[in-house]
Design an enzyme around this catalytic site. Sequence first.
Site, PDB file in Angstrom:
ATOM      1  N   CYS A  31       0.837  -1.207   0.000  1.00 51.68           N
ATOM      2  CA  CYS A  31       0.000   0.000   0.000  1.00 51.68           C
ATOM      3  C   CYS A  31       0.876   1.263   0.000  1.00 51.68           C
ATOM      4  CB  CYS A  31      -0.913  -0.052   1.229  1.00 51.68           C
ATOM      5  SG  CYS A  31      -1.768   1.471   1.611  1.00 51.68           S
ATOM      6  N   CYS A  34       0.053   3.799   2.675  1.00 50.52           N
ATOM      7  CA  CYS A  34       0.547   3.307   3.969  1.00 50.52           C
ATOM      8  C   CYS A  34       2.018   3.670   4.141  1.00 50.52           C
ATOM      9  CB  CYS A  34       0.367   1.798   4.081  1.00 50.52           C
ATOM     10  SG  CYS A  34      -1.338   1.226   3.989  1.00 50.52           S
TER      11      CYS A  34
END
Length: 102
Positions: A31, A34
């Site tokens: 991600c 993230c």
Amino acid sequence: MSVKPVDSANFAKEVLSSDRPVLVDFWAPWCMPCKMLSPVVDQIAAAHPEIEVRKVNVDEAPALAQKYQIMGIPALLLFQGGEPVARKVGVQPRESIESMFK
């Protein structure tokens, strides 16, 4: 304080049983948002010793992600007394995250 990883095996001990507020970052290694948020979470952990900061890899702990209704990542949940009391989803500025526990 440093950010510590948690999983299904130690989540209850590290998060739910903590006598201090715990900020949990639900994330995944693939991600990109993230990865963008990770340094901010690290800064918060270093600047706020009054809270615990933990990370849950949703790929390794899908049951936790399901239990806490994580539909998008990164997701930050603040736990107090074993219960989630605040939530932020997506990349957030540091001030927005800190507003969860101030």
